[in-house]
Design an enzyme around this catalytic site. Sequence first.
Site, mmCIF file in Angstrom:
data_model
loop_
_atom_site.group_PDB
_atom_site.id
_atom_site.type_symbol
_atom_site.label_atom_id
_atom_site.label_comp_id
_atom_site.label_asym_id
_atom_site.label_seq_id
_atom_site.Cartn_x
_atom_site.Cartn_y
_atom_site.Cartn_z
ATOM 1 N N ASN A 1 -33.882 -26.144 -7.084
ATOM 2 C CA ASN A 1 -33.807 -23.649 -8.143
ATOM 3 C C ASN A 1 -34.959 -23.229 -7.696
ATOM 4 O OD1 ASN A 1 -36.459 -25.486 -8.342
ATOM 5 N ND2 ASN A 1 -36.668 -24.880 -10.249
ATOM 6 N N GLU B 1 -35.254 -19.467 -7.984
ATOM 7 C CA GLU B 1 -35.627 -18.413 -9.974
ATOM 8 C C GLU B 1 -36.042 -16.701 -9.200
ATOM 9 O OE1 GLU B 1 -38.981 -20.222 -12.000
ATOM 10 O OE2 GLU B 1 -37.826 -21.775 -12.902
ATOM 11 N N CYS C 1 -30.144 -23.498 -11.152
ATOM 12 C CA CYS C 1 -30.306 -24.628 -10.686
ATOM 13 C C CYS C 1 -30.390 -25.314 -9.664
ATOM 14 C CB CYS C 1 -29.723 -25.207 -12.187
ATOM 15 S SG CYS C 1 -30.077 -24.367 -13.136
ATOM 16 N N GLU D 1 -28.825 -28.379 -9.439
ATOM 17 C CA GLU D 1 -27.247 -29.202 -8.610
ATOM 18 C C GLU D 1 -26.502 -28.057 -8.559
ATOM 19 O OE1 GLU D 1 -29.531 -28.697 -11.586
ATOM 20 O OE2 GLU D 1 -29.900 -30.696 -13.118
ATOM 21 N N CYS E 1 -29.257 -29.250 -16.780
ATOM 22 C CA CYS E 1 -28.626 -27.934 -17.915
ATOM 23 C C CYS E 1 -26.998 -28.573 -18.084
ATOM 24 C CB CYS E 1 -28.950 -26.899 -18.597
ATOM 25 S SG CYS E 1 -28.081 -26.295 -16.766
ATOM 26 N N CYS F 1 -25.076 -27.220 -15.685
ATOM 27 C CA CYS F 1 -24.646 -27.846 -14.039
ATOM 28 C C CYS F 1 -24.216 -28.598 -14.704
ATOM 29 C CB CYS F 1 -25.737 -27.596 -13.747
ATOM 30 S SG CYS F 1 -27.050 -26.668 -12.791
HETATM 31 N N1 THU Z 1 -33.421 -26.137 -13.421
HETATM 32 C C1 THU Z 1 -32.919 -27.343 -12.665
HETATM 33 O O1 THU Z 1 -32.889 -26.682 -11.974
HETATM 34 N N2 THU Z 1 -31.923 -28.049 -13.392
HETATM 35 C C2 THU Z 1 -32.441 -28.677 -14.610
HETATM 36 O O2 THU Z 1 -31.382 -29.554 -14.291
HETATM 37 C C3 THU Z 1 -33.057 -28.311 -14.956
HETATM 38 C C4 THU Z 1 -33.655 -27.202 -14.747
HETATM 39 C C5 THU Z 1 -34.561 -25.198 -13.442
HETATM 40 C C6 THU Z 1 -33.995 -23.944 -13.783
HETATM 41 C C7 THU Z 1 -35.260 -23.183 -13.575
HETATM 42 O O3 THU Z 1 -36.351 -23.079 -12.430
HETATM 43 C C8 THU Z 1 -36.922 -24.846 -14.195
HETATM 44 O O4 THU Z 1 -36.122 -25.428 -14.456
HETATM 45 C C9 THU Z 1 -36.495 -24.381 -15.251
HETATM 46 O O5 THU Z 1 -35.492 -24.214 -16.645
#
Ligand code: THU
Length: 124
Positions: free
Chosen positions: A37, A39, A48, A50, A81, A84
């Site tokens: 991920n 941000e 994310c 994925e 999520c 994704c």
């Molecule tokens: N996140 C992911 O990278 N993948 C997931 O399956 C769930 C959430 C990340 C997005 C964000 O950077 C952090 O987790 C919190 O939501």
Amino acid sequence: MLAAALAAREHAHAPYSHFLVGAALEDVHGRVHTGCNVENATYGLTVCAERVAVLKAISEGVRDFRRIAVAADTETLTPPCGACRQILWEFCGDIEITLVNPRGVSETMRMKDLFPRAFDASFL
Ligand code: THU
């Protein structure tokens, strides 16, 4: 695959949530495409793990996938999520997906069970 997802997680850029996620996507040739991920200070631009893995692979011309592993440090294993799931369905269809945490707890399922009654190109 699980080790690759856990290793990719170490590259996460998550200074806001401190929630580190890694993904490892295997194509039909056995090549593994990883993601973490990433941000952003505007929050909404966060991508994310994925989706990073899928888009990296797609951008390199890869179209056929076998399975994906997703790693996060939670006791209740972290699933993709909704956004994704939609992207995974678009490019990977009903692949095998394994969720894992750093203690080696894992669970494997199929995308069709995780994302039932999906909207996709078959409706267009
Ligand atoms: N996140 C992911 O990278 N993948 C997931 O399956 C769930 C959430 C990340 C997005 C964000 O950077 C952090 O987790 C919190 O939501």
